[in-house]
Design an enzyme around this catalytic site. Sequence first.
Site, mmCIF file in Angstrom:
data_model
loop_
_atom_site.group_PDB
_atom_site.id
_atom_site.type_symbol
_atom_site.label_atom_id
_atom_site.label_comp_id
_atom_site.label_asym_id
_atom_site.label_seq_id
_atom_site.Cartn_x
_atom_site.Cartn_y
_atom_site.Cartn_z
ATOM 1 N N TYR A 32 0.829 -1.207 0.000
ATOM 2 C CA TYR A 32 0.000 0.000 0.000
ATOM 3 C C TYR A 32 0.860 1.252 0.000
ATOM 4 O O TYR A 32 2.075 1.197 0.170
ATOM 5 C CB TYR A 32 -0.939 0.000 1.204
ATOM 6 C CG TYR A 32 -0.267 0.360 2.521
ATOM 7 C CD1 TYR A 32 -0.403 1.629 3.070
ATOM 8 C CD2 TYR A 32 0.500 -0.581 3.210
ATOM 9 C CE1 TYR A 32 0.198 1.952 4.276
ATOM 10 C CE2 TYR A 32 1.109 -0.263 4.407
ATOM 11 C CZ TYR A 32 0.949 1.006 4.942
ATOM 12 O OH TYR A 32 1.560 1.327 6.130
ATOM 13 N N ARG A 51 8.054 4.138 -4.762
ATOM 14 C CA ARG A 51 8.143 3.192 -3.651
ATOM 15 C C ARG A 51 7.043 2.133 -3.756
ATOM 16 O O ARG A 51 7.261 0.957 -3.455
ATOM 17 C CB ARG A 51 8.046 3.935 -2.308
ATOM 18 C CG ARG A 51 8.245 3.032 -1.105
ATOM 19 C CD ARG A 51 8.291 3.811 0.191
ATOM 20 N NE ARG A 51 7.015 4.436 0.526
ATOM 21 C CZ ARG A 51 6.806 5.166 1.612
ATOM 22 N NH1 ARG A 51 7.805 5.364 2.470
ATOM 23 N NH2 ARG A 51 5.635 5.706 1.860
ATOM 24 N N ARG A 99 -8.367 -19.829 -2.002
ATOM 25 C CA ARG A 99 -7.403 -19.680 -0.914
ATOM 26 C C ARG A 99 -6.338 -20.776 -0.935
ATOM 27 O O ARG A 99 -6.645 -21.957 -0.843
ATOM 28 C CB ARG A 99 -8.111 -19.686 0.438
ATOM 29 C CG ARG A 99 -7.201 -19.234 1.582
ATOM 30 C CD ARG A 99 -7.951 -19.179 2.905
ATOM 31 N NE ARG A 99 -7.143 -18.500 3.915
ATOM 32 C CZ ARG A 99 -6.141 -19.070 4.589
ATOM 33 N NH1 ARG A 99 -5.829 -20.334 4.353
ATOM 34 N NH2 ARG A 99 -5.457 -18.374 5.492
ATOM 35 N N HIS A 101 -1.865 -20.867 0.069
ATOM 36 C CA HIS A 101 -0.669 -20.094 0.409
ATOM 37 C C HIS A 101 0.222 -19.865 -0.805
ATOM 38 O O HIS A 101 0.886 -18.826 -0.920
ATOM 39 C CB HIS A 101 0.128 -20.806 1.511
ATOM 40 C CG HIS A 101 -0.456 -20.639 2.874
ATOM 41 N ND1 HIS A 101 -1.668 -21.174 3.242
ATOM 42 C CD2 HIS A 101 0.009 -19.991 3.979
ATOM 43 C CE1 HIS A 101 -1.931 -20.864 4.504
ATOM 44 N NE2 HIS A 101 -0.917 -20.147 4.976
ATOM 45 N N LYS A 146 6.434 -1.955 1.931
ATOM 46 C CA LYS A 146 5.250 -1.361 2.566
ATOM 47 C C LYS A 146 4.078 -2.340 2.434
ATOM 48 O O LYS A 146 3.128 -2.131 1.674
ATOM 49 C CB LYS A 146 4.941 -0.005 1.946
ATOM 50 C CG LYS A 146 4.127 0.911 2.862
ATOM 51 C CD LYS A 146 4.157 2.336 2.341
ATOM 52 C CE LYS A 146 3.243 3.264 3.117
ATOM 53 N NZ LYS A 146 3.666 3.463 4.516
ATOM 54 N N GLU A 178 12.361 2.346 14.276
ATOM 55 C CA GLU A 178 11.445 3.411 13.848
ATOM 56 C C GLU A 178 10.172 3.330 14.675
ATOM 57 O O GLU A 178 10.004 2.446 15.513
ATOM 58 C CB GLU A 178 11.130 3.275 12.357
ATOM 59 C CG GLU A 178 10.468 1.961 11.981
ATOM 60 C CD GLU A 178 10.250 1.815 10.482
ATOM 61 O OE1 GLU A 178 10.283 2.814 9.768
ATOM 62 O OE2 GLU A 178 10.042 0.667 10.041
ATOM 63 N N LEU A 202 11.153 1.250 7.126
ATOM 64 C CA LEU A 202 10.590 1.712 5.865
ATOM 65 C C LEU A 202 11.344 2.964 5.426
ATOM 66 O O LEU A 202 11.566 3.869 6.242
ATOM 67 C CB LEU A 202 9.101 2.033 6.025
ATOM 68 C CG LEU A 202 8.413 2.513 4.749
ATOM 69 C CD1 LEU A 202 8.281 1.384 3.734
ATOM 70 C CD2 LEU A 202 7.037 3.097 5.059
#
Length: 289
Positions: A32, A51, A99, A101, A146, A178, A202
């Site tokens: 995101y 990014r 679904r 993995h 991210k 952070e 990040l």
Amino acid sequence: MEFALLNGEIIERSEAMIDVEDRGYQFGDGVYEVIRVYNGKMFTAAEHLNRFAKSAESIGISLAYTSTQLTGLLEKLVIKNNLVTGNIYMQVTRGIAPRNHVFPAGSVPPTLVAYTIRGVRPFDNLKTGVKTILTEDIRWLRCDIKSLNLLANILAKQKASEEGCFEAIQHRGQDVTEGSSSNIFIVKDGTVITHESNNLILKGITKDVILDLCIKNNIPVKERTVSLAELDEADEVFLSSTTAEVTPVIEISGQKVKTGVPGPITKKLQKLFEKEIEKQCGVLVDKDM
């Protein structure tokens, strides 16, 4: 009426539905980005979108749009929603598949979503500073991506909130990394110091703007690991993020940072950051610094 972007189309937000088998919903299998908007214009849009693309590439998601195309779509979304000050939230997932993995076999189109959030600048925090806590960093070792997987961040942020604080400053052993949703800086003897941009944090867009402002304005700056002892002895501490801008930290786990008021270098960087916003987005009408 609010609008959202769904797979290249701007539609009514109430109609922007995601399938229950979307891998973002079931696995957090996606990335995101949050872009700040001032005066109806995106701030550091190119850096955020670069990014975004890098994060997607890091987990094997191929974006269906170029940075230029995404910029155009997001600009249309801002106009459509009459957004003056606020944020754009956007995410891409690996798409819809039964679904499993393992990555879905064959060609599954990614799911791209974006919408806007109205909001004002955090004037109170910018002026008076915020309280924080310390917490052990329990996240995975690819914090430079991210990712939608934010459970550890959420737990840290919730702990801070329950203790009446704005942010949780995370550390791995004796090394500060952070915040749960921010980058952390200290100031010691006139030098700004913050963690190097590697896999443990990040690479903040606002952080990079601040580093550039330091260099351009002859403020000594270093990117290196900061210890908990150095954090405790810092002359100033501040945090940065897309929404928090340059926010002073005045207390850490009940202990004041020096005198417990925002320091001079933090204040100077706030002014310089505000000028950078105006350079990209025009004179701020909601200016209260």
